[in-house]
Design an enzyme around this catalytic site. Sequence first.
Site, PDB file in Angstrom:
ATOM      1  N   ASP A  41       0.412  -0.885  -0.154  1.00  0.00           N
ATOM      2  CA  ASP A  41       0.107   0.037   0.213  1.00  0.00           C
ATOM      3  C   ASP A  41       0.742   1.298  -0.132  1.00  0.00           C
ATOM      4  O   ASP A  41       0.353   2.072   0.564  1.00  0.00           O
ATOM      5  CB  ASP A  41      -0.904   0.272   1.468  1.00  0.00           C
ATOM      6  CG  ASP A  41      -1.970  -1.016   1.188  1.00  0.00           C
ATOM      7  OD1 ASP A  41      -2.319  -1.522   0.132  1.00  0.00           O
ATOM      8  OD2 ASP A  41      -1.937  -2.077   2.371  1.00  0.00           O
TER       9      ASP A  41
ATOM     10  N   GLN B 299       1.685  -6.274  -3.133  1.00  0.00           N
ATOM     11  CA  GLN B 299       2.706  -6.675  -2.230  1.00  0.00           C
ATOM     12  C   GLN B 299       3.909  -6.597  -2.207  1.00  0.00           C
ATOM     13  O   GLN B 299       4.097  -4.666  -3.300  1.00  0.00           O
ATOM     14  CB  GLN B 299       2.414  -7.958  -1.998  1.00  0.00           C
ATOM     15  CG  GLN B 299       1.015  -9.037  -1.970  1.00  0.00           C
ATOM     16  CD  GLN B 299      -0.072  -9.569  -2.436  1.00  0.00           C
ATOM     17  OE1 GLN B 299       0.478  -9.627  -3.753  1.00  0.00           O
ATOM     18  NE2 GLN B 299      -1.109  -8.642  -2.954  1.00  0.00           N
TER      19      GLN B 299
ATOM     20  N   LYS C 121       1.744   2.121  -5.330  1.00  0.00           N
ATOM     21  CA  LYS C 121       2.381   1.916  -6.458  1.00  0.00           C
ATOM     22  C   LYS C 121       1.113   2.415  -7.681  1.00  0.00           C
ATOM     23  O   LYS C 121       2.111   2.356  -8.655  1.00  0.00           O
ATOM     24  CB  LYS C 121       2.424  -0.107  -6.318  1.00  0.00           C
ATOM     25  CG  LYS C 121       3.130  -0.346  -5.569  1.00  0.00           C
ATOM     26  CD  LYS C 121       3.223  -1.646  -4.942  1.00  0.00           C
ATOM     27  CE  LYS C 121       2.041  -2.433  -4.425  1.00  0.00           C
ATOM     28  NZ  LYS C 121       2.249  -2.429  -2.903  1.00  0.00           N
TER      29      LYS C 121
ATOM     30  N   GLY D 150      -4.704  -4.195  -3.964  1.00  0.00           N
ATOM     31  CA  GLY D 150      -5.855  -3.017  -3.921  1.00  0.00           C
ATOM     32  C   GLY D 150      -5.022  -1.656  -4.455  1.00  0.00           C
ATOM     33  O   GLY D 150      -4.319  -1.445  -3.525  1.00  0.00           O
ATOM     34  N   HIS D 151      -4.699  -0.850  -5.239  1.00  0.00           N
ATOM     35  CA  HIS D 151      -4.385  -0.494  -5.726  1.00  0.00           C
ATOM     36  C   HIS D 151      -5.081   0.612  -6.281  1.00  0.00           C
ATOM     37  O   HIS D 151      -6.340   0.490  -7.442  1.00  0.00           O
ATOM     38  CB  HIS D 151      -3.146  -0.725  -7.485  1.00  0.00           C
ATOM     39  CG  HIS D 151      -2.319  -1.909  -6.684  1.00  0.00           C
ATOM     40  ND1 HIS D 151      -1.252  -2.833  -7.841  1.00  0.00           N
ATOM     41  CD2 HIS D 151      -1.622  -2.752  -5.639  1.00  0.00           C
ATOM     42  CE1 HIS D 151      -0.581  -3.748  -7.360  1.00  0.00           C
ATOM     43  NE2 HIS D 151      -1.079  -3.116  -6.118  1.00  0.00           N
TER      44      HIS D 151
HETATM   45  P1  GDP Z   1      -0.699   0.185  -3.535  1.00  0.00           P
HETATM   46  O1  GDP Z   1      -1.618  -1.239  -3.260  1.00  0.00           O
HETATM   47  O2  GDP Z   1       0.983   0.425  -2.964  1.00  0.00           O
HETATM   48  O3  GDP Z   1      -1.350   0.549  -4.730  1.00  0.00           O
HETATM   49  O4  GDP Z   1      -1.573   1.644  -2.384  1.00  0.00           O
HETATM   50  P2  GDP Z   1      -2.941   1.460  -2.137  1.00  0.00           P
HETATM   51  O5  GDP Z   1      -3.172   2.340  -3.648  1.00  0.00           O
HETATM   52  O6  GDP Z   1      -3.356   0.362  -1.298  1.00  0.00           O
HETATM   53  O7  GDP Z   1      -3.094   2.572  -0.951  1.00  0.00           O
HETATM   54  C1  GDP Z   1      -2.414   3.673  -1.648  1.00  0.00           C
HETATM   55  C2  GDP Z   1      -3.083   5.559  -0.963  1.00  0.00           C
HETATM   56  O8  GDP Z   1      -2.955   6.104  -0.456  1.00  0.00           O
HETATM   57  C3  GDP Z   1      -4.343   5.149  -1.829  1.00  0.00           C
HETATM   58  O9  GDP Z   1      -5.558   5.283  -1.486  1.00  0.00           O
HETATM   59  C4  GDP Z   1      -3.697   6.614  -3.351  1.00  0.00           C
HETATM   60  O10 GDP Z   1      -4.498   6.809  -3.820  1.00  0.00           O
HETATM   61  C5  GDP Z   1      -2.769   7.244  -1.733  1.00  0.00           C
HETATM   62  N1  GDP Z   1      -2.305   8.200  -2.328  1.00  0.00           N
HETATM   63  C6  GDP Z   1      -0.709   7.631  -2.953  1.00  0.00           C
HETATM   64  N2  GDP Z   1      -0.266   8.352  -3.209  1.00  0.00           N
HETATM   65  C7  GDP Z   1      -0.158   9.650  -2.041  1.00  0.00           C
HETATM   66  C8  GDP Z   1       0.246  11.064  -1.805  1.00  0.00           C
HETATM   67  O11 GDP Z   1       0.890  11.513  -1.809  1.00  0.00           O
HETATM   68  N3  GDP Z   1      -0.705  11.838  -0.914  1.00  0.00           N
HETATM   69  C9  GDP Z   1      -2.223  11.073  -0.356  1.00  0.00           C
HETATM   70  N4  GDP Z   1      -2.551  11.978   0.889  1.00  0.00           N
HETATM   71  N5  GDP Z   1      -2.173  10.325  -1.084  1.00  0.00           N
HETATM   72  C10 GDP Z   1      -1.565   9.242  -1.883  1.00  0.00           C
HETATM   73  P1  IMO Z   2      -1.151  -4.199  -1.997  1.00  0.00           P
HETATM   74  O1  IMO Z   2      -0.517  -4.568  -3.555  1.00  0.00           O
HETATM   75  C1  IMO Z   2      -0.242  -5.126   2.075  1.00  0.00           C
HETATM   76  C2  IMO Z   2      -0.904  -8.989   3.492  1.00  0.00           C
HETATM   77  C3  IMO Z   2      -2.201  -9.510   4.883  1.00  0.00           C
HETATM   78  C4  IMO Z   2      -1.261 -10.659   5.255  1.00  0.00           C
HETATM   79  C5  IMO Z   2      -0.420 -11.131   3.966  1.00  0.00           C
HETATM   80  C6  IMO Z   2      -1.030 -12.139   3.966  1.00  0.00           C
HETATM   81  O2  IMO Z   2      -2.263  -3.282  -2.044  1.00  0.00           O
HETATM   82  O3  IMO Z   2      -0.190  -3.977  -1.380  1.00  0.00           O
HETATM   83  P2  IMO Z   2      -2.184 -12.845   1.431  1.00  0.00           P
HETATM   84  O4  IMO Z   2      -4.404 -12.567   1.208  1.00  0.00           O
HETATM   85  O5  IMO Z   2      -1.494 -12.500   0.476  1.00  0.00           O
HETATM   86  O6  IMO Z   2      -2.540 -14.880   1.954  1.00  0.00           O
HETATM   87  O7  IMO Z   2      -1.964 -12.468   2.981  1.00  0.00           O
HETATM   88  O8  IMO Z   2      -0.173 -10.406   3.571  1.00  0.00           O
HETATM   89  N1  IMO Z   2      -1.449  -8.060   2.218  1.00  0.00           N
HETATM   90  C7  IMO Z   2      -1.047  -7.260   1.648  1.00  0.00           C
HETATM   91  N2  IMO Z   2      -1.703  -6.238   2.743  1.00  0.00           N
HETATM   92  N3  IMO Z   2      -1.316  -4.769   1.043  1.00  0.00           N
HETATM   93  C8  IMO Z   2      -1.142  -5.538  -0.019  1.00  0.00           C
HETATM   94  O9  IMO Z   2      -1.254  -5.845  -1.215  1.00  0.00           O
HETATM   95  C9  IMO Z   2      -0.969  -6.921   0.573  1.00  0.00           C
HETATM   96  N4  IMO Z   2      -1.480  -7.986  -0.046  1.00  0.00           N
HETATM   97  C10 IMO Z   2      -1.272  -8.902   1.006  1.00  0.00           C
HETATM   98  O10 IMO Z   2      -3.121  -8.020   5.072  1.00  0.00           O
HETATM   99  O11 IMO Z   2      -0.787 -10.003   6.082  1.00  0.00           O
HETATM  100 MG    MG Z   3      -3.255  -1.891  -1.921  1.00  0.00          MG
END
Ligand code: GDP
Ligand code: IMO
Ligand code: MG
Length: 438
Positions: A12, A223, A15, A39-40
């Site tokens: 998270d 991840q 990416k 979850g991106h």
């Molecule tokens: P990912 O799994 O690495 O793609 O990250 P996620 O999308 O799960 O979580 C990142 C969250 O931070 C999302 O809600 C993005 O919209 C948000 N985000 C990304 N870059 C920034 C930033 O520079 N500032 C803020 N406030 N939010 C950001």
């Molecule tokens: P993105 O791509 C954050 C974590 C789960 C758990 C562990 C194993 O959005 O960064 P799984 O279901 O993969 O067997 O769970 O990995 N986990 C993540 N945590 N971001 C993710 O994906 C994750 N995908 C799995 O919370 O601790």
């Molecule tokens: Mg994510």
Amino acid sequence: MIIVIIGAQWGDEGKGKVVDLLADRFDVVSRYQGGHNAGHSVYVGDKAFVLRLLPSGIIHPDKVCVLGNGMVIDPKAFFEEVDQITEKGVSVSPERLKVSSRAHLIMPYHRALDHTSEERLGNEKIGTTLRGIGPAYEDKAGRRGIRVADAMDPELLKLRVERNLEEANRIIVLYGHQPLRADEILAEISPLVERLRPFVCETSHFLAEARKASKKILLEGAQATLLDVDHGTYPFVTSSNPTAGGASVGAGIPPHHISGVLGIVRTYATRVGEGPFPTEMLDSEENIANLIRERGNEYGSVTKRPRRCGWFDAVATKYAAELNGFDSIALTKLDVLDALEEIKVCVGYQMNGERIDTLPAVASELRQIEPIYETLPGWLSDTVGITEFDALPEKARDYVNFLSEKVGVEIGLISTGPERDQTIIIGDSTMESWFSGN
Ligand code: GDP
Ligand code: IMO
Ligand code: MG
């Protein structure tokens, strides 16, 4: 040019935002591991997208997207996502979405086994996303998995489902759950498999041809490094290899064809699920954690679980930089720290009274280590949406430079908000050369 994007922490990091931003400059975007545990989030104007299985490049109508052989794909989740994104006005056709024939399928019994495994672990549970990811990779390594190509043969699909279910049901029943029925699974899966047929592709060959035709390819990790099954905080990890080496295997691309590796790093750290987290904010810092959680919207994009929040860990991030060979770092969420008076950065660990500069391999040791912090002054002013490095407050610039120095890698991009244009590209950086297509 082939660039890999990798989460440096526990996921998270942002990416999705960075892939979406870079996708404009690339021709093909491919995932190489994981499944819909990812979850991106991507924001484009007033539209919000959460990509789980589909690469974040899918939002760009002229890009081709690939689901690589290293992925585990739940056909139901796949079409739910395809339908959702189509409803939002994104056209998704087999011409621009290719699914590897060698990727493994997540079956309903994998989900059931994920539940029983977590129940069985009790206090030691991993806190998985319960999507069946781990059990599907177990079947892959156990050489009984059902790959996309296998499922295209209805007889083979039936045979494998029946055989694998027999074993899965033993465990499911042992833990007091109702056994699943093969005919019901086949009735659910078979139409989805038929619908998948036009998307199936020899994706490694497709990517090799694209490279030969000088197309630019982005490999989107899901991840992150510290969740890697080999290099992460085992056993509190996912079951795949998000690290750079995994990109080569999971997309079927020779390692020496990869031109560069971009690490995605947050200005602080979070973790979802269980497992050691050395810099997790203490109870006495609960108000800071809550502030960050609210400002940074730190709730799982998939599971909506509140993310655990912690300080930037330079030891763990340096480890990630070393493992992946980051050429550049995209530092996200600078704006989230705008409200902090002081910011702590972990620059070393202490264990049994001794200083260590590496990440212990054992989870119980990781729980014991005490972070050594340096405290930097906050900037207490608004950085949201700033697009020039020089326009940042001096203390924010100092913070960024401090992190870069501690991790030993250039910071080539700074994100100051979730939107595409809330981004600083640092001049004369490796990142800038990729961004400008050189
Ligand atoms: P990912 O799994 O690495 O793609 O990250 P996620 O999308 O799960 O979580 C990142 C969250 O931070 C999302 O809600 C993005 O919209 C948000 N985000 C990304 N870059 C920034 C930033 O520079 N500032 C803020 N406030 N939010 C950001
Ligand atoms: P993105 O791509 C954050 C974590 C789960 C758990 C562990 C194993 O959005 O960064 P799984 O279901 O993969 O067997 O769970 O990995 N986990 C993540 N945590 N971001 C993710 O994906 C994750 N995908 C799995 O919370 O601790
Ligand atoms: Mg994510």
